[in-house]
Write a protein that holds these residues in place. Structure first.
Motif, PDB file in Angstrom:
ATOM      1  N   ASP A 165       0.566  -0.981  -0.047  1.00 30.55           N
ATOM      2  CA  ASP A 165      -0.166  -0.060  -0.329  1.00 30.55           C
ATOM      3  C   ASP A 165       1.227   1.213  -0.024  1.00 30.55           C
ATOM      4  O   ASP A 165       0.620   2.357  -0.137  1.00 30.55           O
ATOM      5  CB  ASP A 165      -1.058   0.110   1.249  1.00 30.55           C
ATOM      6  N   CYS A 168       2.098   1.762  -3.050  1.00 29.20           N
ATOM      7  CA  CYS A 168       0.265   2.365  -4.545  1.00 29.20           C
ATOM      8  C   CYS A 168       0.708   4.289  -4.201  1.00 29.20           C
ATOM      9  O   CYS A 168       0.401   5.076  -5.358  1.00 29.20           O
ATOM     10  CB  CYS A 168      -0.181   1.791  -3.989  1.00 29.20           C
ATOM     11  N   ARG A 169       0.663   3.898  -2.774  1.00 28.56           N
ATOM     12  CA  ARG A 169       0.289   5.741  -2.316  1.00 28.56           C
ATOM     13  C   ARG A 169       1.246   6.653  -2.355  1.00 28.56           C
ATOM     14  O   ARG A 169       1.161   7.573  -2.126  1.00 28.56           O
ATOM     15  CB  ARG A 169       0.017   6.197  -0.804  1.00 28.56           C
ATOM     16  N   ASN A 172       0.339  10.245  -4.321  1.00 26.57           N
ATOM     17  CA  ASN A 172      -1.036  10.702  -3.953  1.00 26.57           C
ATOM     18  C   ASN A 172      -0.994  12.008  -4.044  1.00 26.57           C
ATOM     19  O   ASN A 172      -0.105  12.695  -3.170  1.00 26.57           O
ATOM     20  CB  ASN A 172      -1.517   9.991  -2.952  1.00 26.57           C
ATOM     21  N   ASP A 178      -6.395   9.188  -6.392  1.00 28.03           N
ATOM     22  CA  ASP A 178      -5.236   8.216  -5.056  1.00 28.03           C
ATOM     23  C   ASP A 178      -5.146   6.957  -5.288  1.00 28.03           C
ATOM     24  O   ASP A 178      -6.483   6.440  -5.598  1.00 28.03           O
ATOM     25  CB  ASP A 178      -5.229   8.867  -4.228  1.00 28.03           C
ATOM     26  N   THR A 180      -4.125   2.746  -3.608  1.00 26.69           N
ATOM     27  CA  THR A 180      -4.110   2.364  -2.422  1.00 26.69           C
ATOM     28  C   THR A 180      -4.289   0.943  -3.001  1.00 26.69           C
ATOM     29  O   THR A 180      -4.710   0.522  -3.643  1.00 26.69           O
ATOM     30  CB  THR A 180      -5.611   2.718  -1.622  1.00 26.69           C
ATOM     31  N   CYS A 186      -3.071  -1.771  -6.835  1.00 24.90           N
ATOM     32  CA  CYS A 186      -2.646  -0.543  -7.360  1.00 24.90           C
ATOM     33  C   CYS A 186      -4.657  -0.618  -7.811  1.00 24.90           C
ATOM     34  O   CYS A 186      -4.649  -0.309  -8.492  1.00 24.90           O
ATOM     35  CB  CYS A 186      -1.529   0.740  -7.597  1.00 24.90           C
ATOM     36  N   GLY A 203      -9.007  11.828  -1.552  1.00 24.90           N
ATOM     37  CA  GLY A 203      -7.870  10.775  -1.612  1.00 24.90           C
ATOM     38  C   GLY A 203      -8.749  10.040  -0.048  1.00 24.90           C
ATOM     39  O   GLY A 203      -8.085   8.781   0.568  1.00 24.90           O
TER      40      GLY A 203
END
Length: 636
Positions: A165, A168-169, A172, A178, A180, A186, A203
């Motif tokens: 995670d 993935c972020r 953002n 965004d 997650t 993702c 987000g």
């Protein structure tokens, strides 16, 4: 004072390595090498996993700082009095709980056996938890912390990894685009909102009509560490109470290793355990301190700590909070299990167990707070990284030390190091608290057959081997259900009943004035205020308060559960049978006394076996101090 028994083989006032068992033909009974060893042994027993995995959660759930005040009140009026009472009984008589309670009055002949049954059951299932911890520690030593991954063969589509995670972020910007980690990819937060019938907002939130709500509400995500714990460690799979699945050999191995280490530590009883406790009781504080220093430097740690300590005074008006505080006292201190009586029975007759009880009780309370700071500083960091509230990551018991905290460790710098430290600390805490239980069983054996003292290691081997074999069913895929059932029905209402009986045996049956005189015989001084306090709590507050907690527990009773799994009726009935097995020997003991001719007043009168471990009749009347010290137990 009247004369009691034969002259002790250990002359006064020298402090020798052994205590007599009041029989000139029996082998000598071992004792603690130093008073400090006894204090550390009590700390090792009373301060364990409950301080780390249960107290912090109860504190935050029940009003934070307000709960700490309530817990302290319960400590003063329930925990400390019963703790001191058990130390007094063991130290004064110099025998284990079976002989001590049967001699204080024939009516209580079965009480010591009740404590032994409780201690045996707790010892068996508790060591299985220690085996789980050892498994995590060994895995940590390999450097492969696979509980943070979602690509193991047992992971589900709903697996959530904090590590994944975070990747993935990385870019953002707090918009609906965004990303997650969701459904093992993702995924845009806006897409998650739409899949749940909501409108994207930003987000962190979706729109539910005109109201904003966190996007993760109603979203199914299972931490990778939870799936690892359930599937890799426990091997649960599709196991149920009716289908226990296969044996998990890695748990058999760690359980055997845990018992082997415990055997080596207590192979000679208190003579070997007294040396080990210097490490097992003190070293966890070094690791707690290291974890706290690291924890408070993490981003989000302050929010986690505030979540733990900020008081919510309104919750104090609810009965459940009071019940939780009182039950935690019994759970944390390990009261009414016979272990404290056993540990104290190896103390010098003139040891200041009053100081010991106060010191260990205070250490237990402060350690609980200290551990809470350690836990919630890291949970605050985890909640910050996941973008959720601390309440969403805070869990109780096994969920805390095997799921939430390991997941948080993965997001810390040098995770392998902190994982090793954390699980080694838990292993030491868990193992150290088992020494007293092993000693309680061993003492029951050697008090009944004194000739076994000459080969004490064989008694220890027998105890450890039997407990290991009895713990094997909990190494199956469904073994966690049996463990839950044992804990649910043993370490709750049963110990409350036993604690009430212990208190009544001394304060109402034997006599509070006699008990105070016994304590004075052991050279413990009481100022008038102290004496008044002990009399009031032992006669009224402790038994009545414990009875109130017991009534509350039964009024709020629910059947055993494990996560979302609800036990079938047969399992619940078995759990009740286990709980009743811990107290059934009490009426059996009463019947035994009745059969042997004890009637009326004789049923509640001390027998000739109730006598001090030291032959106090031969002490000089003015022997208040030796070499300027008013406590023989603390002489060098």
């Amino acid at each position: 004072m009247t004369e009691h028994g034969s002259v002790n083989s250990k002359s006064h006032p020298s402090i020798g390595p052994v205590l007599s068992n009041n029989s000139s033909n029996a082998p000598e009974r071992a004792s603690w090498g130093r008073p400090l060893e006894f204090i550390l042994a009590c700390m090792g027993y009373a301060i364990g996993l409950g301080n780390v995995w249960r107290f912090p959660y109860l504190a935050y759930r029940n009003g934070g700082g307000a709960f700490l005040i309530l817990f302290f009140i319960m400590l003063i009026f329930l925990g400390l009095p019963l703790f001191y009472l058990e130390l007094y009984i063991g130290q004064y008589t110099g025998v284990g709980p079976i002989k001590a309670f049967s001699s204080i009055a024939p009516f209580f002949s079965g009480l010591g056996y009740c404590t032994l049954v409780v201690m045996t059951i707790v010892l068996i299932y508790y060591m299985v938890i220690v085996a789980w911890i050892l498994f995590y520690f060994i895995i940590s030593m390999t450097g492969k912390l696979n509980w943070g991954l979602c690509d193991n063969e047992f992971n589900t589509i709903h697996c959530f990894s904090g590590q994944y995670d975070e990747a993935c972020r990385e870019n953002n910007t707090n918009t609906a685009d965004d990303l997650t980690y969701y459904l093992r990819n993702c995924t845009k937060i806006g897409s998650i909102c739409e899949s749940n019938g909501l409108l994207p907002l930003n987000g962190t939130h979706c729109l539910n009509g005109t109201d904003a709500q966190p996007w993760y509400i109603g979203v199914t995500r299972t931490l990778a560490s939870e799936e690892y714990y359930n599937e890799r460690v426990l091997g649960r799979g599709d196991a149920t109470w009716e289908n226990w699945g296969s044996i998990q050999w890695h748990l058999v191995g760690t359980l055997f290793l845990s018992w082997l280490i415990a055997f080596c530590c207590v192979i000679k009883g208190v003579q070997s355990a007294g040396k080990v406790v210097y490490f097992t009781a003190l070293f966890p504080y070094v690791m707690l301190t290291a974890l706290l220093i690291r924890g408070v430097t993490l981003e989000g740690a302050v929010e986690g700590i505030l979540f733990f300590v900020v008081p919510d005074w309104e919750l104090l008006a609810t009965a459940k909070v009071w019940g939780d505080a009182a039950s935690q006292i019994f759970y944390s201190f390990g009261l009414a299990c016979g272990s404290l009586v056993t540990l104290a029975s190896y103390s010098n007759f003139y040891n200041n167990c009053h100081f010991d009880a106060v010191f260990v009780s205070a250490a237990n309370f402060l350690t609980s707070i200290y551990a809470g700071l350690v836990i919630f500083s890291v949970l605050g960091f985890q909640a910050h990284n996941m973008g959720v509230s601390v309440s969403d990551v805070a869990e109780e018991g096994a969920g805390l030390i095997f799921v939430a905290y390991p997941e948080a460790i993965l997001q810390m710098p040098i995770p392998v190091l902190w994982s090793i430290l954390f699980f080694f600390m838990l292993f030491i805490l868990g193992l150290g608290s088992q020494f007293a239980g092993i000693e309680a069983i061993n003492t029951a054996i050697v008090d009944r057959w004194p000739h076994f003292r000459k080969s004490y290691w064989k008694v220890t081997a027998f105890t450890c081997t039997c407990c290991f074999l009895l713990g094997l069913p909990m190494c199956f895929s469904g073994g966690v259900f049996l463990l839950t059932l044992l804990e649910w029905n043993t370490a709750t209402w049963a110990v409350l009943l036993i604690g009430i009986a212990e208190c009544v045996s001394v304060s109402w049956c034997y006599g509070i004035n006699r008990a105070i005189d016994n304590l004075r015989t052991m050279k413990m001084k009481f100022y008038p205020a102290y004496e008044y306090y002990w009399k009031v709590v032992w006669i009224f507050i402790l038994p009545i308060g414990s009875l109130g907690v017991l009534i509350f527990k039964f009024s709020d009773w629910t059947g055993a559960t494990y996560g979302n799994y609800v036990f079938p009726l047969f399992a619940d009935l078995l759990g009740w049978a286990v709980g009743l097995s811990t107290i059934i020997l009490f009426p059996v003991g009463v019947a035994w006394a009745w059969y042997h001719g004890y009637r009326g007043k004789a049923l509640f009168t001390p027998t000739e076996d109730w006598k001090p471990a030291e032959n106090v009749a031969d002490l000089p009347s003015d022997s208040v101090s030796v070499n300027g010290a008013d406590n023989y137990g603390y002489l060098p």
